[in-house]
Design a protein around this motif. Structure first.
Motif, PDB file in Angstrom:
ATOM      1  N   SER A 172       5.850  -8.809   3.125  1.00 44.39           N
ATOM      2  CA  SER A 172       4.698  -8.406   2.322  1.00 44.39           C
ATOM      3  C   SER A 172       4.613  -9.308   1.099  1.00 44.39           C
ATOM      4  CB  SER A 172       4.829  -6.936   1.881  1.00 44.39           C
ATOM      5  OG  SER A 172       5.982  -6.763   1.072  1.00 44.39           O
ATOM      6  N   ALA A 173       3.437  -9.324   0.490  1.00 53.36           N
ATOM      7  CA  ALA A 173       3.246 -10.097  -0.738  1.00 53.36           C
ATOM      8  C   ALA A 173       3.360  -9.165  -1.939  1.00 53.36           C
ATOM      9  CB  ALA A 173       1.879 -10.772  -0.726  1.00 53.36           C
ATOM     10  N   GLU A 174       3.795  -9.706  -3.046  1.00 52.94           N
ATOM     11  CA  GLU A 174       4.028  -8.871  -4.219  1.00 52.94           C
ATOM     12  C   GLU A 174       2.787  -8.116  -4.643  1.00 52.94           C
ATOM     13  OE1 GLU A 174       5.934  -9.353  -8.733  1.00 52.94           O
ATOM     14  OE2 GLU A 174       5.748 -11.084  -7.391  1.00 52.94           O
ATOM     15  N   GLU A 175       1.613  -8.787  -4.599  1.00 55.66           N
ATOM     16  CA  GLU A 175       0.400  -8.112  -5.067  1.00 55.66           C
ATOM     17  C   GLU A 175      -0.052  -7.007  -4.120  1.00 55.66           C
ATOM     18  OE1 GLU A 175      -1.370 -11.055  -2.212  1.00 55.66           O
ATOM     19  OE2 GLU A 175       0.273 -11.085  -3.686  1.00 55.66           O
ATOM     20  N   GLN A 176       0.440  -7.019  -2.869  1.00 58.53           N
ATOM     21  CA  GLN A 176       0.057  -5.965  -1.934  1.00 58.53           C
ATOM     22  C   GLN A 176       0.663  -4.623  -2.313  1.00 58.53           C
ATOM     23  OE1 GLN A 176       1.326  -8.070   1.703  1.00 58.53           O
ATOM     24  NE2 GLN A 176      -0.781  -7.928   2.439  1.00 58.53           N
ATOM     25  N   VAL A 177       1.752  -4.643  -3.053  1.00 63.21           N
ATOM     26  CA  VAL A 177       2.400  -3.392  -3.454  1.00 63.21           C
ATOM     27  C   VAL A 177       1.463  -2.568  -4.324  1.00 63.21           C
ATOM     28  CG1 VAL A 177       4.317  -2.388  -4.757  1.00 63.21           C
ATOM     29  CG2 VAL A 177       4.715  -4.333  -3.232  1.00 63.21           C
ATOM     30  N   GLN A 178       0.793  -3.195  -5.271  1.00 58.51           N
ATOM     31  CA  GLN A 178      -0.136  -2.459  -6.134  1.00 58.51           C
ATOM     32  C   GLN A 178      -1.288  -1.890  -5.317  1.00 58.51           C
ATOM     33  OE1 GLN A 178       0.296  -1.680  -9.445  1.00 58.51           O
ATOM     34  NE2 GLN A 178      -1.394  -0.303  -8.936  1.00 58.51           N
ATOM     35  N   ARG A 179      -1.731  -2.640  -4.343  1.00 57.89           N
ATOM     36  CA  ARG A 179      -2.831  -2.141  -3.506  1.00 57.89           C
ATOM     37  C   ARG A 179      -2.375  -0.928  -2.693  1.00 57.89           C
ATOM     38  NH1 ARG A 179      -6.279  -5.165   1.292  1.00 57.89           N
ATOM     39  NH2 ARG A 179      -8.095  -3.776   1.152  1.00 57.89           N
ATOM     40  N   ILE A 180      -1.150  -0.958  -2.202  1.00 48.59           N
ATOM     41  CA  ILE A 180      -0.602   0.199  -1.493  1.00 48.59           C
ATOM     42  C   ILE A 180      -0.639   1.425  -2.391  1.00 48.59           C
ATOM     43  CG2 ILE A 180       1.514   1.184  -0.512  1.00 48.59           C
ATOM     44  CD1 ILE A 180       2.253  -1.686   0.361  1.00 48.59           C
ATOM     45  N   SER A 181      -0.222   1.238  -3.651  1.00 49.47           N
ATOM     46  CA  SER A 181      -0.228   2.343  -4.607  1.00 49.47           C
ATOM     47  C   SER A 181      -1.647   2.835  -4.878  1.00 49.47           C
ATOM     48  CB  SER A 181       0.433   1.897  -5.909  1.00 49.47           C
ATOM     49  OG  SER A 181       0.389   2.902  -6.886  1.00 49.47           O
ATOM     50  N   ASP A 182      -2.564   1.903  -5.097  1.00 49.04           N
ATOM     51  CA  ASP A 182      -3.941   2.274  -5.406  1.00 49.04           C
ATOM     52  C   ASP A 182      -4.587   3.073  -4.280  1.00 49.04           C
ATOM     53  OD1 ASP A 182      -3.697   0.921  -7.796  1.00 49.04           O
ATOM     54  OD2 ASP A 182      -4.696  -0.898  -7.087  1.00 49.04           O
ATOM     55  N   LEU A 183      -4.228   2.767  -3.050  1.00 44.55           N
ATOM     56  CA  LEU A 183      -4.849   3.424  -1.898  1.00 44.55           C
ATOM     57  C   LEU A 183      -4.110   4.694  -1.465  1.00 44.55           C
ATOM     58  CD1 LEU A 183      -5.739   0.275   0.266  1.00 44.55           C
ATOM     59  CD2 LEU A 183      -7.279   1.659  -1.151  1.00 44.55           C
ATOM     60  N   GLY A 184      -2.995   5.005  -2.120  1.00 35.86           N
ATOM     61  CA  GLY A 184      -2.296   6.244  -1.809  1.00 35.86           C
ATOM     62  C   GLY A 184      -1.487   6.206  -0.539  1.00 35.86           C
ATOM     63  N   ALA A 185      -1.139   5.009  -0.053  1.00 32.53           N
ATOM     64  CA  ALA A 185      -0.293   4.904   1.145  1.00 32.53           C
ATOM     65  C   ALA A 185       1.167   5.053   0.750  1.00 32.53           C
ATOM     66  CB  ALA A 185      -0.524   3.568   1.840  1.00 32.53           C
ATOM     67  N   ILE A 186       2.022   5.290   1.727  1.00 35.90           N
ATOM     68  CA  ILE A 186       3.460   5.359   1.496  1.00 35.90           C
ATOM     69  C   ILE A 186       4.152   4.426   2.479  1.00 35.90           C
ATOM     70  CG2 ILE A 186       3.308   7.699   0.593  1.00 35.90           C
ATOM     71  CD1 ILE A 186       4.362   8.765   3.195  1.00 35.90           C
ATOM     72  N   VAL A 187       5.449   4.208   2.290  1.00 37.99           N
ATOM     73  CA  VAL A 187       6.177   3.191   3.054  1.00 37.99           C
ATOM     74  C   VAL A 187       7.379   3.797   3.755  1.00 37.99           C
ATOM     75  CG1 VAL A 187       7.602   1.106   2.824  1.00 37.99           C
ATOM     76  CG2 VAL A 187       5.426   1.285   1.575  1.00 37.99           C
ATOM     77  N   SER A 188       7.606   3.366   4.990  1.00 41.98           N
ATOM     78  CA  SER A 188       8.878   3.627   5.674  1.00 41.98           C
ATOM     79  C   SER A 188       9.447   2.268   6.051  1.00 41.98           C
ATOM     80  CB  SER A 188       8.678   4.493   6.918  1.00 41.98           C
ATOM     81  OG  SER A 188       9.916   4.699   7.576  1.00 41.98           O
ATOM     82  N   GLY A 189      10.497   1.853   5.341  1.00 43.78           N
ATOM     83  CA  GLY A 189      11.031   0.510   5.520  1.00 43.78           C
ATOM     84  C   GLY A 189      12.301   0.493   6.345  1.00 43.78           C
ATOM     85  N   ASN A 190      12.540  -0.642   6.993  1.00 43.56           N
ATOM     86  CA  ASN A 190      13.786  -0.851   7.726  1.00 43.56           C
ATOM     87  C   ASN A 190      14.627  -1.879   6.963  1.00 43.56           C
ATOM     88  OD1 ASN A 190      15.878  -1.461   9.490  1.00 43.56           O
ATOM     89  ND2 ASN A 190      14.604  -1.255  11.307  1.00 43.56           N
ATOM     90  N   PRO A 191      15.582  -1.428   6.150  1.00 49.00           N
ATOM     91  CA  PRO A 191      16.341  -2.360   5.305  1.00 49.00           C
ATOM     92  C   PRO A 191      17.321  -3.212   6.091  1.00 49.00           C
ATOM     93  CG  PRO A 191      17.286  -0.167   5.154  1.00 49.00           C
ATOM     94  CD  PRO A 191      16.026  -0.034   5.983  1.00 49.00           C
TER      95      PRO A 191
END
Length: 631
Positions: free
Chosen positions: A434-453
């Protein structure tokens, strides 16, 4: 420790419990003394578990020393003195089994594939990492020569020269290309099928192709895309080409014995890792296959529950009428029972390709210039998103690349503007690049994340040199940025894409230590407490189950994982070494040492009690279809 409000907890906790029915009321309701015995139901006994420490993940009461359980639910949490004070006069017992242990909320497998795990774990595992199974440890493959030598030994150990040898775990990005010629050099007569680590590719030797009847003429008859993703001369089939060759190879790649042992191994493995609830995303859409899985996983003696999320991609692709899509989705509820269930009002969609096959859709080209793949055409993806969005479903989306993430966020924003919804909790699953600026967009749109570390641990070193380059490879699964943005996130293994081991996932997220021992993207590390939340309460939140499981609070299911040490307090590098004593699942105690039970595999079965051959073929065909669209 603050005092417990006696009236509050007795009112909330015991109101739902079965109490003694007054005699006069019982006679009046039953109408006869002969029915009086059935009308008088004793109050279930309360069990108070004590522990060295209880991590509740309840902000109002973060730690405790006792938890009271009745009817599979949590009644009280607090000090032993306060809990016993409230229970004074109520029938209860104090259980000190866990007195020297640490109790944490029951671990949740947010996104795993039991069927795929059963097939891969029961094969000849020759993979990029060690696999520690109840049957023993399978060491990682060192290089292509090591792979060849170990596969050769596996072939030589077969007494039946016609018995297919199935291996899983080979990764071309680690060991170089693998072809039919390589496998023929091992044996040109014993059928050999190598399932790649990505599960998106399979390589067959000449004997396997011949046994399955897969010829050059057959491949020439494939559709254009299927032909483009097949190489008959090399015996290689990937993505759509793998799906096209399935009818020819499925019956030789699965055996009844391997399926049975794999399902049982998967059950025992997940229990040994402390799992008390799990979810199959994009669940099984073949009723006979689901019946076979239910034969093990619906059993009342299972140590965990499992939910299955509808495969929205296939449903939308199958039914041209939008309303019918939802009707058929809801019909799936009657496929489950016992310890399995349909995840209510949730559906799974797919954006781009897999990380292990380096077929993610990325904004900037791969190092070698190749392009990724889309798992759904945009028109189908947009239609599916709209249908389930308008029906009020929570949508989980498999997405790995930053270009894939752009497509998902665009669809989410369009639907939010078209038909606004509150608390939609759209889940971005995997979240590799992902790109760093996409994180803010995720927050703005109310999405959540399930990551595989685990992607960082297993792949960052190699993908720095092959595929992504160091900057993108080290920033994979940027949970630090997500956490700082205040976005809810959970962890998952995508078993068999990573070990279904929540403590190990925590270790990966907290340390971000790669296979070579270096730290990749240190600013993306998270705290141990955050990681524990990622495999408990945040995982529950991502499945809309936070009111039922994920923390130790009155009224919730009594799901606990019992550990020998506190994973939040130990040295971060030792989190993965914390021992799992066992679990409590809805009040029932399951020590790990009793995990290897005999589970009866119900029909469809053959006369010898094993899953029959027709079911084996159907299972593998479906499993590889899942692989093609889900991982």
């Amino acid at each position: 420790m603050p005092k417990i409000n006696r009236r509050k907890f007795l009112g909330a906790g015991l109101a739902g419990a079965t109490a003694l029915t007054p005699l006069s009321a019982a006679i009046g309701q039953s109408g006869s003394l002969s029915e009086l015995g059935a009308a008088i139901v004793p109050l279930p006994e309360v069990t108070v578990y004590t522990a060295r420490e209880i991590l509740t993940l309840d902000p109002a009461k973060p730690s405790a020393e006792a938890v009271a359980v009745v009817n599979g639910r949590i009644l009280l949490v607090g000090s032993l003195e306060d809990v016993q004070g409230i229970l004074k006069g109520q029938r209860h017992k104090v259980d000190t089994t866990f007195a020297d242990h640490v109790i944490v909320p029951g671990f949740i497998a947010q996104h795993d594939h039991p069927l795929l795990a059963a097939l891969t774990m029961s094969s000849e595992i020759l993979s990029i990492e060690d696999w520690v199974l109840p049957t023993g440890t399978v060491p990682a493959v060192k290089d292509k020569r090591d792979f060849t030598e170990r596969l050769t030994r596996a072939v030589e150990q077969r007494s039946d020269p016609s018995e297919p040898v199935v291996s899983w775990g080979y990764h071309p990005a680690f060991y170089g290309p693998l072809t039919r010629e390589d496998l023929d050099a091992i044996s040109s007569t014993q059928p050999i099928l190598v399932w790649a680590r990505s599960c998106h590719e399979m390589i067959l030797n000449s004997a396997a192709l011949e046994m399955g009847g897969a010829t050059q003429d057959v491949v020439d008859g494939f559709a254009a895309t299927e032909q483009a993703q097949s190489n008959f001369s090399e015996g290689r089939f990937w993505e759509q080409g793998l799906f096209a060759v399935l009818p020819f190879i499925a019956s030789i790649a699965a055996t009844p014995e391997r399926l049975q042992s794999g399902l049982e191994l998967t059950r025992d493995y997940m229990h040994a890792k402390g799992i008390t609830f799990g979810n199959e995303p994009g669940g099984i859409l073949a009723k006979p296959v689901q019946d076979g899985i239910n034969a093990v996983m619906s059993s009342p003696d299972m140590p965990f529950r499992w939910s299955f999320m509808p495969d929205a991609k296939t449903l939308v692709d199958t039914y041209p009428d939008d309303a019918q899509v939802i009707v058929e989705t809801e019909k799936l509820e009657n496929w489950y029972g016992g310890m399995t269930s349909l995840a209510p009002k949730q559906a799974k969609l797919f954006a781009d390709g897999a990380i292990y096959s380096l077929l993610m859709q990325v904004r900037d080209p791969y190092l070698d210039g190749h392009e990724g793949e889309w798992m759904m055409d945009k028109s189908l993806f947009d239609r599916a998103f709209r249908i389930y969005w308008d029906a009020g479903y929570q949508i989980h989306v498999h997405v790995n690349g930053d270009a894939g993430l752009d497509r998902v966020l665009d669809a989410l924003e369009m639907n939010l503007r078209r038909n606004p919804r509150y608390d939609h909790r759209t889940v971005l699953v995997h979240f590799a690049v992902s790109a760093e600026e996409q994180v803010q967009r995720i927050s703005d749109l109310g999405a959540i994340v399930s990551g595989n570390p685990y992607y960082v641990t297993a792949l960052s070193d190699q993908y720095s040199a092959v595929g992504l380059g160091p900057k993108r490879a080290d920033a994979m699964v940027r949970l630090g940025d997500v956490s700082r943005a205040g976005i809810s996130w959970s962890l998952h293994s995508d078993m068999p894409m990573a070990p279904a081991d929540p403590l190990f996932l925590m270790w990966c997220a907290v340390n971000r230590v790669t296979a070579s021992g270096r730290v990749a993207g240190p600013d993306q590390r998270v705290s141990a407490e955050e990681a524990l939340r990622g495999v408990t309460i945040e995982a529950a939140y991502s499945l809309k189950l936070e009111d039922e499981i994920g923390s130790i609070e009155p009224g919730k299911r009594a799901n606990f994982t019992i550990l020998d040490d506190n994973p939040v307090a130990v040295d971060p590098m030792k989190i993965r070494d914390v021992n799992v004593w066992g679990t409590v699942m809805e009040g029932r105690v399951f020590p790990v040492e009793k995990a290897e039970r005999k589970a009866s595999l119900m029909p469809p079965v053959g006369g010898d009690g094993n899953i029959d051959a027709d079911f084996a073929r159907a299972t593998l065909e479906h499993a590889l279809k899942v692989v093609h669209t889900h991982l």
